[in-house]
Every structure is written in C-alpha cells, then in structure tokens.
Design a protein around this motif. Structure first.
Motif, PDB file in Angstrom:
ATOM      1  N   ALA A 100       0.848  -1.185   0.000  1.00 22.03           N
ATOM      2  CA  ALA A 100       0.000   0.000   0.000  1.00 22.03           C
ATOM      3  C   ALA A 100       0.885   1.236   0.000  1.00 22.03           C
ATOM      4  O   ALA A 100       1.986   1.228   0.550  1.00 22.03           O
ATOM      5  N   LYS A 101       0.382   2.298  -0.636  1.00 24.12           N
ATOM      6  CA  LYS A 101       1.093   3.565  -0.665  1.00 24.12           C
ATOM      7  C   LYS A 101       0.141   4.652  -0.196  1.00 24.12           C
ATOM      8  O   LYS A 101      -0.994   4.728  -0.659  1.00 24.12           O
ATOM      9  N   SER A 102       0.629   5.471   0.728  1.00 21.86           N
ATOM     10  CA  SER A 102      -0.164   6.574   1.263  1.00 21.86           C
ATOM     11  C   SER A 102       0.547   7.881   0.975  1.00 21.86           C
ATOM     12  O   SER A 102       1.774   7.958   1.033  1.00 21.86           O
ATOM     13  N   LEU A 103      -0.239   8.925   0.670  1.00 25.19           N
ATOM     14  CA  LEU A 103       0.322  10.240   0.392  1.00 25.19           C
ATOM     15  C   LEU A 103      -0.443  11.316   1.147  1.00 25.19           C
ATOM     16  O   LEU A 103      -1.664  11.260   1.240  1.00 25.19           O
ATOM     17  N   PRO A 104       0.274  12.334   1.648  1.00 21.05           N
ATOM     18  CA  PRO A 104      -0.385  13.496   2.233  1.00 21.05           C
ATOM     19  C   PRO A 104      -0.582  14.564   1.146  1.00 21.05           C
ATOM     20  O   PRO A 104      -0.076  14.420   0.035  1.00 21.05           O
ATOM     21  N   THR A 105      -1.291  15.638   1.471  1.00 18.00           N
ATOM     22  CA  THR A 105      -1.439  16.715   0.478  1.00 18.00           C
ATOM     23  C   THR A 105      -0.123  17.466   0.302  1.00 18.00           C
ATOM     24  O   THR A 105       0.128  18.030  -0.759  1.00 18.00           O
ATOM     25  N   ALA A 106       0.730  17.468   1.329  1.00 17.53           N
ATOM     26  CA  ALA A 106       2.054  18.091   1.233  1.00 17.53           C
ATOM     27  C   ALA A 106       3.040  17.252   2.030  1.00 17.53           C
ATOM     28  O   ALA A 106       2.717  16.757   3.109  1.00 17.53           O
ATOM     29  N   GLY A 107       4.239  17.076   1.499  1.00 20.44           N
ATOM     30  CA  GLY A 107       5.272  16.303   2.180  1.00 20.44           C
ATOM     31  C   GLY A 107       5.442  14.920   1.572  1.00 20.44           C
ATOM     32  O   GLY A 107       4.873  14.612   0.522  1.00 20.44           O
ATOM     33  N   GLU A 108       6.224  14.096   2.245  1.00 19.31           N
ATOM     34  CA  GLU A 108       6.536  12.756   1.758  1.00 19.31           C
ATOM     35  C   GLU A 108       5.508  11.746   2.239  1.00 19.31           C
ATOM     36  O   GLU A 108       5.018  11.842   3.353  1.00 19.31           O
ATOM     37  N   GLY A 109       5.234  10.756   1.396  1.00 20.10           N
ATOM     38  CA  GLY A 109       4.293   9.693   1.738  1.00 20.10           C
ATOM     39  C   GLY A 109       5.004   8.453   2.228  1.00 20.10           C
ATOM     40  O   GLY A 109       6.189   8.484   2.541  1.00 20.10           O
ATOM     41  N   GLY A 110       4.260   7.349   2.270  1.00 21.18           N
ATOM     42  CA  GLY A 110       4.823   6.108   2.765  1.00 21.18           C
ATOM     43  C   GLY A 110       4.386   4.909   1.953  1.00 21.18           C
ATOM     44  O   GLY A 110       3.253   4.846   1.483  1.00 21.18           O
ATOM     45  N   LEU A 111       5.295   3.962   1.763  1.00 25.14           N
ATOM     46  CA  LEU A 111       5.033   2.707   1.075  1.00 25.14           C
ATOM     47  C   LEU A 111       5.318   1.595   2.065  1.00 25.14           C
ATOM     48  O   LEU A 111       6.300   1.643   2.802  1.00 25.14           O
ATOM     49  N   ALA A 112       4.454   0.578   2.088  1.00 24.65           N
ATOM     50  CA  ALA A 112       4.670  -0.518   3.037  1.00 24.65           C
ATOM     51  C   ALA A 112       4.166  -1.833   2.453  1.00 24.65           C
ATOM     52  O   ALA A 112       3.246  -1.851   1.639  1.00 24.65           O
ATOM     53  N   TRP A 113       4.772  -2.918   2.895  1.00 24.55           N
ATOM     54  CA  TRP A 113       4.375  -4.277   2.517  1.00 24.55           C
ATOM     55  C   TRP A 113       3.822  -4.973   3.746  1.00 24.55           C
ATOM     56  O   TRP A 113       4.221  -4.689   4.866  1.00 24.55           O
ATOM     57  N   GLY A 114       2.904  -5.911   3.527  1.00 24.23           N
ATOM     58  CA  GLY A 114       2.349  -6.668   4.625  1.00 24.23           C
ATOM     59  C   GLY A 114       1.769  -7.985   4.159  1.00 24.23           C
ATOM     60  O   GLY A 114       1.534  -8.179   2.961  1.00 24.23           O
ATOM     61  N   ALA A 115       1.511  -8.874   5.094  1.00 21.64           N
ATOM     62  CA  ALA A 115       0.960 -10.184   4.769  1.00 21.64           C
ATOM     63  C   ALA A 115      -0.487 -10.075   4.282  1.00 21.64           C
ATOM     64  O   ALA A 115      -0.944 -10.885   3.481  1.00 21.64           O
ATOM     65  N   THR A 116      -1.214  -9.064   4.769  1.00 27.32           N
ATOM     66  CA  THR A 116      -2.595  -8.831   4.325  1.00 27.32           C
ATOM     67  C   THR A 116      -2.725  -7.382   3.878  1.00 27.32           C
ATOM     68  O   THR A 116      -1.870  -6.538   4.183  1.00 27.32           O
ATOM     69  N   LEU A 117      -3.817  -7.095   3.192  1.00 28.25           N
ATOM     70  CA  LEU A 117      -4.061  -5.737   2.708  1.00 28.25           C
ATOM     71  C   LEU A 117      -4.216  -4.766   3.881  1.00 28.25           C
ATOM     72  O   LEU A 117      -3.686  -3.651   3.841  1.00 28.25           O
ATOM     73  N   ASN A 118      -4.909  -5.186   4.921  1.00 27.02           N
ATOM     74  CA  ASN A 118      -5.112  -4.312   6.079  1.00 27.02           C
ATOM     75  C   ASN A 118      -3.791  -3.958   6.765  1.00 27.02           C
ATOM     76  O   ASN A 118      -3.575  -2.814   7.167  1.00 27.02           O
ATOM     77  N   ILE A 119      -2.918  -4.939   6.896  1.00 25.36           N
ATOM     78  CA  ILE A 119      -1.612  -4.696   7.528  1.00 25.36           C
ATOM     79  C   ILE A 119      -0.795  -3.724   6.687  1.00 25.36           C
ATOM     80  O   ILE A 119      -0.201  -2.780   7.204  1.00 25.36           O
ATOM     81  N   ALA A 120      -0.764  -3.936   5.370  1.00 23.58           N
ATOM     82  CA  ALA A 120      -0.011  -3.051   4.479  1.00 23.58           C
ATOM     83  C   ALA A 120      -0.557  -1.624   4.533  1.00 23.58           C
ATOM     84  O   ALA A 120       0.211  -0.658   4.573  1.00 23.58           O
ATOM     85  N   GLN A 121      -1.875  -1.476   4.545  1.00 24.95           N
ATOM     86  CA  GLN A 121      -2.469  -0.137   4.600  1.00 24.95           C
ATOM     87  C   GLN A 121      -2.150   0.558   5.925  1.00 24.95           C
ATOM     88  O   GLN A 121      -1.831   1.749   5.945  1.00 24.95           O
ATOM     89  N   LYS A 122      -2.227  -0.179   7.023  1.00 23.19           N
ATOM     90  CA  LYS A 122      -1.929   0.400   8.343  1.00 23.19           C
ATOM     91  C   LYS A 122      -0.477   0.851   8.412  1.00 23.19           C
ATOM     92  O   LYS A 122      -0.177   1.975   8.841  1.00 23.19           O
TER      93      LYS A 122
END
Length: 98
Positions: free
Chosen positions: A46-68
């Motif tokens: 999952a990849k998360s982005l804010p309106t300004a600044g740097e975002g985050g990319l993460a891997w996980g065993a499930t979709l919920n874990i990756a999003q969190k």
C-alpha cells in the motif's frame, strides 16, 4: 615482441572476452527480479500520500496490515518533511498473486 606475435596474441583476446561476458550473462538470466522493497512473505502493498510532504510505502501479509503500515509511515515521513501528516490517505493498495 614482433608484429606476428602481437597479432597472434590479439586474435584470442576478443573471443575470450566475449565468452566470459556470455557466461556471466547466462548465469544471471535464470533469476527473476523482485521488488527491492518487498519483505519476504509479504504479498500485499500500500502507498499513502499526504497533500504536502513525503508519503509512505509498506508491505504486509494482508491488505489491512499493508495499509496500516503505509499510513503510519506516511504520517511519520510527512511530519519529518514539513508536510501535513493529518491529510495522509491510502492511494494504492493491492495484493500480488504469486
């Protein structure tokens, strides 16, 4: 060294270099490439982005874990980069079938 000896010496250099490069290339061709950020055993990202600044990319065993994990990373990195951590949103998330 005479001109004849120099020509004989130079005639085998190119075929040897070609053979070595082909052998090295053949040794690597059977390996499939992996995403360098992927953690072993983690099939979802999952990849998360804010309106300004740097975002985050993460891997996980499930979709919920990756999003969190992605949201946590986004809030951390946005705060460090002078962005807006409270505006982080997951923009991409999926699981890859292997």
């Amino acid at each position: 060294m005479t001109k004849t000896a120099a020509r004989q010496c130079g005639s085998w250099v190119l075929p040897c270099l070609l053979a070595i490069s082909l052998a090295l290339t053949a040794g690597c061709s059977g390996k499939h490439s992996r995403d360098p950020y992927q953690v072993a055993g983690s099939n979802c990202y999952a990849k998360s982005l804010p309106t300004a600044g740097e975002g985050g990319l993460a891997w996980g065993a499930t979709l919920n874990i990756a999003q969190k994990k992605s949201m946590d990373n986004c809030m951390r990195y946005a705060g460090r980069s002078g962005g807006t951590p409270n505006t982080c949103q997951v923009v991409v998330s999926e699981c890859k079938n292997q």
